[in-house]
Design an enzyme around this catalytic site. Structure first.
Site, short mmCIF file in Angstrom:
data_model
loop_
_atom_site.label_atom_id
_atom_site.label_comp_id
_atom_site.label_asym_id
_atom_site.label_seq_id
_atom_site.Cartn_x
_atom_site.Cartn_y
_atom_site.Cartn_z
N GLY A 14 0.86 -1.19 0.00
CA GLY A 14 0.00 0.00 0.00
C GLY A 14 0.89 1.23 0.00
O GLY A 14 1.97 1.21 0.60
N ARG A 75 0.75 -4.42 -4.78
CA ARG A 75 1.06 -5.73 -4.21
C ARG A 75 1.22 -6.67 -5.40
O ARG A 75 0.69 -6.40 -6.48
CB ARG A 75 -0.08 -6.20 -3.30
CG ARG A 75 -0.44 -5.14 -2.25
CD ARG A 75 -1.53 -5.61 -1.31
NE ARG A 75 -2.30 -4.50 -0.77
CZ ARG A 75 -1.93 -3.74 0.25
NH1 ARG A 75 -0.80 -3.98 0.89
NH2 ARG A 75 -2.68 -2.74 0.66
N ASP A 106 5.69 -4.77 5.87
CA ASP A 106 6.08 -6.06 6.36
C ASP A 106 6.18 -7.14 5.26
O ASP A 106 7.18 -7.87 5.17
CB ASP A 106 4.98 -6.46 7.35
CG ASP A 106 5.37 -7.60 8.22
OD1 ASP A 106 6.54 -7.62 8.63
OD2 ASP A 106 4.52 -8.48 8.45
N THR A 128 4.93 2.47 5.47
CA THR A 128 3.55 1.99 5.61
C THR A 128 2.87 2.76 6.72
O THR A 128 3.50 3.03 7.75
CB THR A 128 3.48 0.48 5.91
OG1 THR A 128 2.16 0.17 6.38
CG2 THR A 128 4.46 0.02 6.98
N ASP A 130 0.75 1.60 8.64
CA ASP A 130 0.35 0.69 9.71
C ASP A 130 1.34 0.63 10.89
O ASP A 130 0.98 0.15 11.96
CB ASP A 130 0.17 -0.74 9.16
CG ASP A 130 -0.86 -0.79 8.05
OD1 ASP A 130 -1.78 0.06 8.06
OD2 ASP A 130 -0.76 -1.66 7.17
N ASP A 132 3.66 -1.44 11.27
CA ASP A 132 3.68 -2.84 11.67
C ASP A 132 4.98 -3.56 11.30
O ASP A 132 5.03 -4.78 11.19
CB ASP A 132 2.48 -3.59 11.04
CG ASP A 132 2.52 -3.57 9.52
OD1 ASP A 132 3.34 -2.83 8.95
OD2 ASP A 132 1.73 -4.30 8.89
N ARG A 174 -4.32 -2.41 9.35
CA ARG A 174 -4.27 -3.84 9.03
C ARG A 174 -4.43 -4.64 10.31
O ARG A 174 -5.44 -4.54 10.94
CB ARG A 174 -2.98 -4.17 8.29
CG ARG A 174 -3.26 -4.83 6.96
CD ARG A 174 -2.11 -4.76 6.03
NE ARG A 174 -1.52 -6.05 5.80
CZ ARG A 174 -0.23 -6.29 5.85
NH1 ARG A 174 0.62 -5.34 6.20
NH2 ARG A 174 0.24 -7.48 5.58
O1 F6P Z 1 -1.12 -1.40 4.56
C1 F6P Z 1 -1.68 -0.15 4.41
C2 F6P Z 1 -3.19 -0.25 4.35
O2 F6P Z 1 -3.74 1.04 4.16
C3 F6P Z 1 -3.84 -0.93 5.54
O3 F6P Z 1 -3.99 -0.06 6.63
C4 F6P Z 1 -5.14 -1.39 4.95
O4 F6P Z 1 -5.62 -2.54 5.63
C5 F6P Z 1 -4.73 -1.77 3.55
O5 F6P Z 1 -3.55 -1.04 3.25
C6 F6P Z 1 -5.77 -1.44 2.52
O6 F6P Z 1 -5.29 -1.93 1.30
P1 F6P Z 1 -5.93 -1.63 -0.12
O7 F6P Z 1 -5.37 -0.33 -0.60
O8 F6P Z 1 -5.47 -2.77 -0.95
O9 F6P Z 1 -7.41 -1.55 0.07
#
Ligand code: F6P
Length: 322
Positions: A14, A75, A106, A128, A130, A132, A174
């Protein structure tokens, strides 16, 4: 004539505010050292599909204060397969890449660790919202996300109080509760629910009731994503309590926008550290910050770092609210 060093860059997973600042800093610092930067687009997808562009300072001139990623984030399922890694390696070889800098979270760190086993040195900068990535106290993007979150929660609280409503606010993160914990503390919310501090539905209702009984006309609950369906839980609470309750999902509003001063400075420091690692041809590392110091940590150690739980902040929340 000796060939120029070539560093590849990807922005993986992300996106997060500060990703562009960090990318620009890498290009600017590398260019002063006569190093070429080749950016592969959409994270590891760009390596698999050989989709790239050369980046020079003029190409990144206006991105330092802008959210998102100039070279697109992404991703990549295919990269998890052996065949995907082989394609990525072939691309790196084709372009005579000396090392790779990965901006991501991560999952990107784990992918990088696996790819590095094939002999390429990779430097992972934790980017990120998060927070994390356990080897580092802070990831780039987290500070902006919590500032975005508290601005919205402050606004929500004011209008909810004027209407004496209960409010449940879902934040991102997340599987990690840092955004929820920090933004609940900084917005003086009454209850925080995270994976590290789990609540059942009944416990949430009990905690809200306690607030109402104390005379709080508008209890505010901050909840990490993935734990509950927040809008339906709000409807359930409204029905049971006979008092208006709203469930609000902050979503992507937390992930956009210009980075804070903290994230801009962290981006500069981590970018500089990663380029220095590449120049010294250091073994694959994660770039970390701990106790204010930015430093590279061998990836084998970084991926085994234990879960960071912000116990002092949890204790502070309890001291204020229990
Ligand atoms: O990892 C960053 C994040 O924004 C998380 O907080 C969230 O769960 C996820 O990405 C959302 O991902 P996407 O952009 O694929 O909806």
């Amino acid at each position: 004539m000796e060939e120029k060093m070539r560093i590849a860059v990807v922005t993986s997973g992300g996106d997060a505010p500060g990703m562009n600042s960090c990318l620009k800093a890498i290009v600017d610092i590398a260019s002063r050292k006569n190093i070429e930067i080749i950016a592969f687009k959409r994270g590891f997808n760009g390596l698999i599909n050989d989709d790239w562009q050369k980046l020079e300072p003029k190409d990144v001139a206006f991105i330092f204060s802008v959210g998102g990623s100039l070279i697109y984030a992404g991703r990549c399922k295919e990269f998890q397969e052996e065949s995907g890694k082989q394609k990525a390696l072939a691309t790196l070889k084709k372009h005579n890449i000396d090392s790779l800098i990965v901006l991501g979270g991560d999952g990107s760190m784990r992918g990088s660790e696996e790819l590095s086993k094939y002999g390429i040195n990779i430097y992972v900068i934790p980017v990120t919202i998060d927070n994390d990535v356990n080897c580092t106290d802070r990831s780039i993007g987290f500070d902006t996300a919590i500032n975005n979150a508290i601005n919205m929660i402050d606004n929500i609280k004011q209008t909810m109080l004027a209407n004496e409503r209960i409010v449940l606010v879902e934040v991102m993160g997340r599987y990690k509760g840092d955004i929820a914990l920090y933004s609940a503390l900084a917005s003086e919310s009454d209850i925080v629910v995270t994976a590290e501090q789990p609540f059942t539905k009944e416990q949430i209702k009990k905690a809200i009731l306690k607030e109402i009984n104390k005379g709080n006309p508008s209890p505010t609950v901050v909840i990490s994503e993935k734990l509950f369906d927040v809008p339906s839980l709000a409807k359930e609470i409204e029905k049971e309590f006979g008092k208006e309750c709203r469930g609000i999902v902050l979503g992507y509003m937390q992930r956009g926008g210009g980075p804070t001063v903290y994230d801009r400075l962290l981006s500069l420091r981590m970018a500089s550290c990663a380029v220095h690692c590449a120049v010294k041809r250091m073994k694959t590392s994660a770039i970390c910050i701990d106790k204010g110091e930015v430093f590279p940590m061998p990836i084998s150690k970084a991926i085994k770092a234990p879960l960071r739980v912000h116990k002092k902040h949890l204790a502070l929340f309890d001291e204020l609210h229990k």
